[in-house]
Enzyme design. Structure first.
Site, PDB file in Angstrom:
ATOM      1  N   ARG A 284     -17.214 -14.454  31.036  1.00  0.00           N
ATOM      2  CA  ARG A 284     -16.806 -15.625  31.830  1.00  0.00           C
ATOM      3  C   ARG A 284     -15.387 -16.091  31.505  1.00  0.00           C
ATOM      4  O   ARG A 284     -14.826 -16.895  32.247  1.00  0.00           O
ATOM      5  CB  ARG A 284     -17.845 -16.735  31.723  1.00  0.00           C
TER       6      ARG A 284
ATOM      7  N   GLU B 196     -25.005 -19.138  20.029  1.00  0.00           N
ATOM      8  CA  GLU B 196     -26.065 -20.141  20.209  1.00  0.00           C
ATOM      9  C   GLU B 196     -27.408 -19.439  20.380  1.00  0.00           C
ATOM     10  O   GLU B 196     -28.439 -19.924  19.944  1.00  0.00           O
ATOM     11  CB  GLU B 196     -25.735 -21.009  21.426  1.00  0.00           C
TER      12      GLU B 196
HETATM   13  P1  AMP Z   1     -20.844 -19.857  21.016  1.00  0.00           P
HETATM   14  O1  AMP Z   1     -20.389 -18.589  20.393  1.00  0.00           O
HETATM   15  O2  AMP Z   1     -22.145 -20.369  20.461  1.00  0.00           O
HETATM   16  O3  AMP Z   1     -19.773 -20.921  21.031  1.00  0.00           O
HETATM   17  O4  AMP Z   1     -21.196 -19.513  22.537  1.00  0.00           O
HETATM   18  C1  AMP Z   1     -20.206 -19.396  23.499  1.00  0.00           C
HETATM   19  C2  AMP Z   1     -20.421 -18.230  24.415  1.00  0.00           C
HETATM   20  O5  AMP Z   1     -21.781 -18.102  24.834  1.00  0.00           O
HETATM   21  C3  AMP Z   1     -19.592 -18.412  25.659  1.00  0.00           C
HETATM   22  O6  AMP Z   1     -18.969 -17.173  25.966  1.00  0.00           O
HETATM   23  C4  AMP Z   1     -20.576 -18.831  26.737  1.00  0.00           C
HETATM   24  O7  AMP Z   1     -20.347 -18.092  27.891  1.00  0.00           O
HETATM   25  C5  AMP Z   1     -21.962 -18.539  26.175  1.00  0.00           C
HETATM   26  N1  AMP Z   1     -22.815 -19.744  26.094  1.00  0.00           N
HETATM   27  C6  AMP Z   1     -23.360 -20.267  24.963  1.00  0.00           C
HETATM   28  N2  AMP Z   1     -24.105 -21.345  25.226  1.00  0.00           N
HETATM   29  C7  AMP Z   1     -24.015 -21.542  26.562  1.00  0.00           C
HETATM   30  C8  AMP Z   1     -24.552 -22.529  27.445  1.00  0.00           C
HETATM   31  N3  AMP Z   1     -25.325 -23.537  27.006  1.00  0.00           N
HETATM   32  N4  AMP Z   1     -24.258 -22.436  28.758  1.00  0.00           N
HETATM   33  C9  AMP Z   1     -23.455 -21.429  29.215  1.00  0.00           C
HETATM   34  N5  AMP Z   1     -22.928 -20.459  28.437  1.00  0.00           N
HETATM   35  C10 AMP Z   1     -23.206 -20.509  27.122  1.00  0.00           C
END
Ligand code: AMP
Length: 176
Positions: A61, A98
């Site tokens: 994305r 996450e």
């Molecule tokens: P993080 O590494 O936990 O900061 O997660 C970020 C990545 O995971 C990004 O590339 C987002 O596209 C995806 N992502 C994580 N959580 C979400 C969420 N609640 N909604 C949409 N995309 C998410």
């Protein structure tokens, strides 16, 4: 157009892709010609004049807006991708996100010490993905790094994993 209007175009999908995750779906925002034009202009106004030479976008994305922003800024675009997608020599970082474990890679010759880099992704959750991308870019020895997200989930405090001197900007914030 206000950030609040753009925020209204983000769709929340509860329990996707697993129970407990409030997934922020940016596809309705990108579906609107008016919204993507306004978003790209807001981002351009924020980062113009910083001498940015490369926008680094994170799969997948981060590829929605990354190249458009690079064109507006007069910068190049560099993809950070999942393992097995980049065809030339790569460096890799592993990380926890996450939901689940993952790894990302960048071509080893994608950036130079003269580059001023804007790393862009759609969303900051725990910060794992961007910390890994930041680490990849740092390993390639660039002059300066800025970090940008379209969305930040503030309660997950992803920002705390970055050095204080790094400028991190998110356009749309969610407190829960
Ligand atoms: P993080 O590494 O936990 O900061 O997660 C970020 C990545 O995971 C990004 O590339 C987002 O596209 C995806 N992502 C994580 N959580 C979400 C969420 N609640 N909604 C949409 N995309 C998410």
């Amino acid at each position: 157009m206000s950030i609040e209007t753009l925020k209204k175009a983000v769709r929340n999908i509860p329990d996707y892709p697993i129970p407990g995750i409030q997934f922020k779906d940016i596809t309705p925002l990108f579906q609107s010609a008016e919204h993507i034009k306004d978003l790209s202009e807001i981002l351009y106004e924020k980062y113009k004049g910083r001498g940015i030479t490369k926008v680094v976008g994170i799969e997948s994305r981060g590829f929605f807006m990354g190249p458009a922003l690079a064109i507006k800024l007069g910068a190049g675009f560099v993809p950070v991708r999942k393992p097995g997608k980049l065809p030339y020599k790569v460096i890799e970082e592993r990380y926890t996100k996450e939901y689940g474990e993952d790894a990302i890679q960048i071509h080893e010759d994608a950036l130079t010490p003269e580059d001023v880099v804007l790393i862009h992704d759609d969303l900051l959750a725990t910060g794992g993905t961007m910390v890994a991308a930041y680490s990849l870019v740092r390993k390639l020895g660039v002059k300066e790094i800025y970090i940008n997200f379209l969305i930040e989930l503030e309660e997950l405090k992803g920002r705390k994993h970055f050095p204080e001197e790094v400028e991190i900007c998110s356009m749309i914030k969610y407190s829960i």
